[in-house]
Design an enzyme around this catalytic site. Structure first.
Site, PDB file in Angstrom:
ATOM      1  N   ASP A  49       0.820  -1.210   0.000  1.00 60.12           N
ATOM      2  CA  ASP A  49       0.000   0.000   0.000  1.00 60.12           C
ATOM      3  C   ASP A  49       0.862   1.272   0.000  1.00 60.12           C
ATOM      4  O   ASP A  49       2.031   1.249   0.414  1.00 60.12           O
ATOM      5  CB  ASP A  49      -0.888   0.028   1.253  1.00 60.12           C
ATOM      6  CG  ASP A  49      -2.027  -0.989   1.197  1.00 60.12           C
ATOM      7  OD1 ASP A  49      -2.055  -1.821   0.262  1.00 60.12           O
ATOM      8  OD2 ASP A  49      -2.877  -0.946   2.098  1.00 60.12           O
ATOM      9  N   HIS A 200       3.815  -2.246   3.228  1.00 63.89           N
ATOM     10  CA  HIS A 200       3.871  -0.861   2.735  1.00 63.89           C
ATOM     11  C   HIS A 200       5.193  -0.598   2.025  1.00 63.89           C
ATOM     12  O   HIS A 200       6.244  -0.631   2.660  1.00 63.89           O
ATOM     13  CB  HIS A 200       3.696   0.124   3.889  1.00 63.89           C
ATOM     14  CG  HIS A 200       2.304   0.114   4.461  1.00 63.89           C
ATOM     15  ND1 HIS A 200       1.862  -0.887   5.287  1.00 63.89           N
ATOM     16  CD2 HIS A 200       1.259   0.961   4.273  1.00 63.89           C
ATOM     17  CE1 HIS A 200       0.587  -0.646   5.605  1.00 63.89           C
ATOM     18  NE2 HIS A 200       0.198   0.460   5.001  1.00 63.89           N
TER      19      HIS A 200
HETATM   20 ZN   LIG Z   1      -2.670   3.201   3.095  1.00 70.79          ZN
END
Ligand SMILES: [Zn+2]
Length: 239
Positions: A49, A200
């Site tokens: 993400d 991430h």
């Molecule tokens: Zn996010």
């Protein structure tokens, strides 16, 4: 306090916490169907993400290519507009790209107009470099409400959550990420579930967030699980 009032207050509190659970719990289906993971304990979806994010994303692409696996990237529209070439590289390497809104707000608390705008803007930013419609969406922070999911579907997007979160949006070493993810995979396998792991490669505060620990953890996880015959898939495989 009158007894009836106490009872009414207790009921309201329970209802409010059920709604908070539905809005924030990664696997709640109360607000509508959301893709998490099917009963395929030998499959793993690595999802990333908050990119694209320059060096971390580039190095991650190299690691994934070396292991010959495809991952899913949920990108932030405003970074996509700043790095269209990097987005093209992610797509041309065969990875799946999804919508993670234009600016990464807490959608559950936004107006209907803002929600639609956040999703549509990110789609528009992505469709230019991708040259194809976007099919998947992940809500920032996993926060949602029925309107968020309805809006996503009306734009042709399947909402996606996760069942493992590694806490790698703050400084953390690769070994910690690997041990959190390993525990999560073992738990999912005991429950006969695939693992949908949120990692991430970027940070919503801006391009340039340090995420090399996530890249290193990815390499270690692939070294650990590929020899066990685990299939690494994109979330499109499960839709
Ligand atoms: Zn996010």
């Amino acid at each position: 306090m009158p007894d009836a009032f106490v009872k009414a207050a207790a009921v309201l509190t329970a209802a409010a916490s059920a709604l908070a659970y539905a809005a924030l719990s990664p696997q709640s289906q109360l607000f509508g169907p959301t893709l998490v993971a099917p009963p395929k304990p030998n499959e793993i979806a690595l999802t990333y993400d908050d990119g694209p994010n320059d060096e971390a994303t580039q190095r991650l692409l190299e690691v994934l290519a070396r292991h010959q696996v495809h991952a899913t990237f949920f990108l932030i529209g405003r970074f996509v507009r700043q790095r269209p070439q990097l987005v093209r590289e992610i797509a041309s390497a065969g990875h799946l790209i999804g919508n993670h809104t234009a600016t990464h707000p807490w959608l559950a608390w936004q107006s209907a107009v803002r929600i639609r705008q956040e999703l549509a803007d990110c789609n528009a930013a992505l469709e230019d470099p991708l040259g194809a419609p976007v099919r998947f969406f992940r809500a920032p922070h996993g926060a949602r409400r029925p309107y968020v999911l309805r809006t996503a579907r009306s734009l042709g997007l399947t909402p996606v959550q996760w069942n493992i979160i590694a806490g790698d949006w703050v400084p953390v070493d690769p070994a910690t990420i690997v041990s959190r993810v390993t525990r999560g995979i073992a738990r999912n396998q005991r429950r006969n579930r695939a693992s949908n792991i949120v990692l991430h490669d970027g940070g919503h505060l801006g391009i340039g967030q340090p995420r090399m620990a996530t890249v290193e953890a990815t390499d270690r996880l692939l070294n650990q699980y590929k020899p066990l015959g685990i299939n690494f898939v994109t979330v499109a495989t499960w839709a």
